[in-house]
Design a protein around this motif. Structure first.
Motif, mmCIF file in Angstrom:
data_model
loop_
_atom_site.group_PDB
_atom_site.id
_atom_site.type_symbol
_atom_site.label_atom_id
_atom_site.label_comp_id
_atom_site.label_asym_id
_atom_site.label_seq_id
_atom_site.Cartn_x
_atom_site.Cartn_y
_atom_site.Cartn_z
ATOM 1 N N LYS A 190 11.185 -2.709 64.974
ATOM 2 C CA LYS A 190 12.146 -1.981 64.277
ATOM 3 C C LYS A 190 11.694 -0.862 64.048
ATOM 4 O O LYS A 190 10.504 -0.409 63.732
ATOM 5 N N GLY B 120 5.752 -0.816 69.896
ATOM 6 C CA GLY B 120 7.229 -0.813 69.709
ATOM 7 C C GLY B 120 7.649 0.460 70.473
ATOM 8 O O GLY B 120 7.097 1.323 70.813
ATOM 9 N N HIS C 74 11.542 2.840 71.209
ATOM 10 C CA HIS C 74 12.793 2.669 70.877
ATOM 11 C C HIS C 74 13.370 4.040 71.425
ATOM 12 O O HIS C 74 12.537 4.981 71.249
ATOM 13 N N ASP D 39 7.639 1.346 66.314
ATOM 14 C CA ASP D 39 7.749 0.742 65.184
ATOM 15 C C ASP D 39 7.020 1.203 64.106
ATOM 16 O O ASP D 39 7.288 0.770 63.020
ATOM 17 N N THR E 98 1.071 -1.122 79.925
ATOM 18 C CA THR E 98 1.762 -2.296 80.558
ATOM 19 C C THR E 98 1.345 -2.291 82.063
ATOM 20 O O THR E 98 1.237 -3.223 82.712
#
Ligand code: NDP
Length: 283
Positions: free
Chosen positions: A210, A229, A231, A241, A265
């Motif tokens: 979120k 997070g 986005h 997030d 990652t």
């Protein structure tokens, strides 16, 4: 103001270590190869796949691309995985998710040999993580551990709180923190009083999905905050997030978005690929 945990710098370090390892393997006549399978042409997936191929080139890993049309059947995909499982010249197999509608992602993940599952999603590798055996570990949470260690953050004995319990981030994250001797609490959408729990954390890992949800009011003074997070906002910029501006007023160390967990990652994927030849008993 908090200190920045720089994922760009740390991921570059990891990739250069992997590059050295791969060069040493090559010198012994061992090559490392990753098969990257993409089904369909989802633009976000294409970007991820392109970045993975680029990272392979950077560290000297051979990448073999399989770009399959959207019309590919699940059986055709499973047959390809089966063929790659059996090939000695392929060490890692990665299927870019999400798969087109109608394909069973669990079935596809389960079809990859656990010895070639460099994403660490196969139930055998998930099980190994929970019982403390060596296997492939999911790249994003493994990257968070590297960020903490290489920033001098002690995990042992610390109150660690993870927000999120997904199979690819929250759950493996909590197992890894436990493996590092943290005292771990996992929060999720049914957690009764989230702030009460998160304010206990010395290390707070946020994977809630979120944008900007976690501000200073959730954070203990001096805590280390890791924002998993990602986005894209309406203006095209990325955010996490965590409400970075507010959180960095109270955190002692914090990851930015972009430039925090994100670059880790792929670096950890490269690390897993380089380690695959050991797990496969090739050296
Ligand atoms: P999921 O949506 O699968 O999981 C979100 C988790 O947060 C769930 O466990 C959910 O609980 C919990 N949650 C949702 N709302 C609340 C709430 N209000 N209070 C407490 N907990 C809540 O997301 P992922 O784990 O896949 O990803 C998390 C974030 O990390 C996303 O922003 C994603 O984009 C990012 N990500 C980044 C990666 C990277 O490379 N940096 C890689 C993977 C993901 P419940 O289980 O009860 O539903």
């Amino acid at each position: 103001m908090s200190e920045l945990i720089d994922g760009k710098v740390i991921s570059t370090q990891i990739k250069s270590e992997v590059k050295e390892k791969v060069a040493a393997l090559n010198a012994k006549g061992v090559t490392v190869s990753l098969a990257v399978i993409q089904v369909g042409a989802d633009p976000a997936s294409s970007v991820y796949v392109r970045n993975k191929k680029k990272a392979c080139e950077e560290v000297g890993i051979r990448s073999v691309a399989y770009e399959l049309p959207e019309t590919t059947t699940e059986k055709e995909l499973l047959d390809l995985i089966d063929e790659l499982n059996g090939r000695k010249d392929i060490n890692g197999i990665l299927v870019q998710l999400p798969l087109p509608k109608g394909m069973d992602e669990d079935k596809v993940t389960d079809a990859i040999s656990p010895l070639k599952d460099v994403d660490g999603f196969h139930p055998v590798n998930v099980g190994k993580l929970s019982i403390g055996k060596r296997g492939f570990v999911s790249c994003t949470p493994a990257g968070v551990i590297e960020l903490l260690k290489r920033s001098g953050v002690e995990i042992s004995g610390k109150e660690c709180v993870v927000i999120g319990r997904s199979n690819i981030v929250g759950k493996p994250m909590s197992m890894l923190l436990l493996r590092e001797n943290g005292t771990v609490t996992v929060c999720h959408s049914r957690t009764a009083d989230l702030k009460e729990v998160t304010k206990r954390a010395d290390i707070l890992v946020v994977a809630v999905g979120k944008p900007g949800m976690i501000d200073a009011s959730y954070i203990k003074d001096g805590a280390v905050v890791i924002d998993v997070g990602i986005h894209r906002k309406e203006d095209g910029k990325l955010c996490g997030d965590v409400d970075f501006e507010s959180a960095s007023e109270v955190a002692s160390k914090i990851t930015p978005v972009p430039g925090g967990v994100g670059p880790m990652t792929i670096a950890m994927l490269m690390k897993n690929c380089a380690e695959s030849v050991e797990l496969q008993g090739l050296i």
